[in-house]
Design a protein around this motif. Structure first.
Motif, PDB file in Angstrom:
ATOM      1  N   ALA A 127       0.090  33.316   8.327  1.00  0.00           N
ATOM      2  CA  ALA A 127       0.683  34.002   7.180  1.00  0.00           C
ATOM      3  C   ALA A 127       1.267  35.347   7.596  1.00  0.00           C
ATOM      4  CB  ALA A 127      -0.366  34.201   6.094  1.00  0.00           C
ATOM      5  N   PHE A 128       2.365  35.705   6.915  1.00  0.00           N
ATOM      6  CA  PHE A 128       2.937  37.036   7.098  1.00  0.00           C
ATOM      7  C   PHE A 128       1.923  38.079   6.634  1.00  0.00           C
ATOM      8  CE2 PHE A 128       7.121  34.827   6.018  1.00  0.00           C
ATOM      9  CZ  PHE A 128       7.559  34.785   7.325  1.00  0.00           C
ATOM     10  N   SER A 129       1.958  39.238   7.248  1.00  0.00           N
ATOM     11  CA  SER A 129       1.172  40.348   6.718  1.00  0.00           C
ATOM     12  C   SER A 129       1.733  40.692   5.338  1.00  0.00           C
ATOM     13  CB  SER A 129       1.270  41.567   7.642  1.00  0.00           C
ATOM     14  OG  SER A 129       2.594  42.087   7.613  1.00  0.00           O
ATOM     15  N   ASN A 130       0.913  41.309   4.505  1.00  0.00           N
ATOM     16  CA  ASN A 130       1.380  41.700   3.163  1.00  0.00           C
ATOM     17  C   ASN A 130       2.598  42.615   3.257  1.00  0.00           C
ATOM     18  OD1 ASN A 130      -0.581  40.205   1.873  1.00  0.00           O
ATOM     19  ND2 ASN A 130      -2.009  41.930   1.729  1.00  0.00           N
ATOM     20  N   GLN A 131       2.578  43.525   4.217  1.00  0.00           N
ATOM     21  CA  GLN A 131       3.686  44.470   4.389  1.00  0.00           C
ATOM     22  C   GLN A 131       4.977  43.731   4.758  1.00  0.00           C
ATOM     23  OE1 GLN A 131       2.992  47.350   7.480  1.00  0.00           O
ATOM     24  NE2 GLN A 131       4.905  48.439   7.083  1.00  0.00           N
ATOM     25  N   LEU A 132       4.900  42.782   5.697  1.00  0.00           N
ATOM     26  CA  LEU A 132       6.091  42.047   6.111  1.00  0.00           C
ATOM     27  C   LEU A 132       6.594  41.160   4.983  1.00  0.00           C
ATOM     28  CD1 LEU A 132       8.205  41.238   8.162  1.00  0.00           C
ATOM     29  CD2 LEU A 132       6.559  39.619   9.132  1.00  0.00           C
ATOM     30  N   ARG A 133       5.691  40.503   4.288  1.00  0.00           N
ATOM     31  CA  ARG A 133       6.095  39.639   3.172  1.00  0.00           C
ATOM     32  C   ARG A 133       6.814  40.449   2.097  1.00  0.00           C
ATOM     33  NH1 ARG A 133       5.627  34.753   1.027  1.00  0.00           N
ATOM     34  NH2 ARG A 133       5.328  34.571  -1.213  1.00  0.00           N
ATOM     35  N   THR A 134       6.292  41.611   1.758  1.00  0.00           N
ATOM     36  CA  THR A 134       6.931  42.488   0.762  1.00  0.00           C
ATOM     37  C   THR A 134       8.316  42.899   1.230  1.00  0.00           C
ATOM     38  OG1 THR A 134       4.792  43.305  -0.003  1.00  0.00           O
ATOM     39  CG2 THR A 134       6.719  44.689  -0.475  1.00  0.00           C
ATOM     40  N   LEU A 135       8.441  43.254   2.491  1.00  0.00           N
ATOM     41  CA  LEU A 135       9.729  43.649   3.062  1.00  0.00           C
ATOM     42  C   LEU A 135      10.739  42.508   2.987  1.00  0.00           C
ATOM     43  CD1 LEU A 135      11.025  46.070   4.530  1.00  0.00           C
ATOM     44  CD2 LEU A 135      10.237  45.059   6.659  1.00  0.00           C
ATOM     45  N   LEU A 136      10.319  41.293   3.339  1.00  0.00           N
ATOM     46  CA  LEU A 136      11.210  40.130   3.290  1.00  0.00           C
ATOM     47  C   LEU A 136      11.593  39.783   1.858  1.00  0.00           C
ATOM     48  CD1 LEU A 136       9.520  37.889   6.022  1.00  0.00           C
ATOM     49  CD2 LEU A 136      11.685  39.148   6.213  1.00  0.00           C
ATOM     50  N   GLU A 137      10.650  39.904   0.942  1.00  0.00           N
ATOM     51  CA  GLU A 137      10.954  39.629  -0.477  1.00  0.00           C
ATOM     52  C   GLU A 137      11.998  40.608  -1.005  1.00  0.00           C
ATOM     53  OE1 GLU A 137      10.290  37.304  -2.605  1.00  0.00           O
ATOM     54  OE2 GLU A 137       8.662  36.203  -1.668  1.00  0.00           O
TER      55      GLU A 137
END
Length: 141
Positions: A127-137
């Protein structure tokens, strides 16, 4: 190379060199995939994602899982082509891109590419880190 600034869209300009072409001066078809890779990598870099650091510190790397590509017209020696990239979907451990190569406004090639995040040792989905997922979203169009 130049890059535009909006987060939801990325543009990378690349010149077609002799080494990119076949004997007829036409860009070799597989080079579109190399140019699309550069487009995604530079966009991530602009978003603040350093893939080397991610691999070293988080033990996570990106791998291409699926590619759908359509060739429309050939790029030729000395053409300046623009690689356009947008994110179309962000999953827990994957991101889908829509990418295209244009010469001025003429569509040369387009692709849908799914990139997955995997553990650097096992190559199992991670899974993506929460920080990376937020950035991609945020970057998703």
């Amino acid at each position: 190379m130049s890059i535009e600034t909006p987060l939801s869209f990325s543009r990378l300009d690349i010149r077609v060199y002799y080494e990119d072409t076949d004997a007829g001066g036409v860009m070799y078809y597989a080079n579109y995939l190399k140019f699309f890779e550069r487009g995604r990598t530079e966009w991530l870099r602009r978003l603040g994602v350093d893939q080397s650091t991610m691999a070293e510190q988080e033990k996570r790397i990106f791998v291409v899982k699926n590619v759908e590509i359509q060739y429309r017209k050939p790029a030729r020696l000395d053409d300046l082509i623009a690689i356009h990239s947008t994110i179309t979907r962000v999953g827990p451990a994957s991101v889908n891109f829509r990418q295209s190569a244009l010469r001025d406004t003429e569509l040369l090639c387009e692709s849908g590419i799914q990139v997955c995040c995997v553990d650097a040792q096992s190559f199992r989905p991670a899974a993506f880190s929460n920080q990376l997922r937020t950035l991609l979203e945020k970057a998703k169009k």
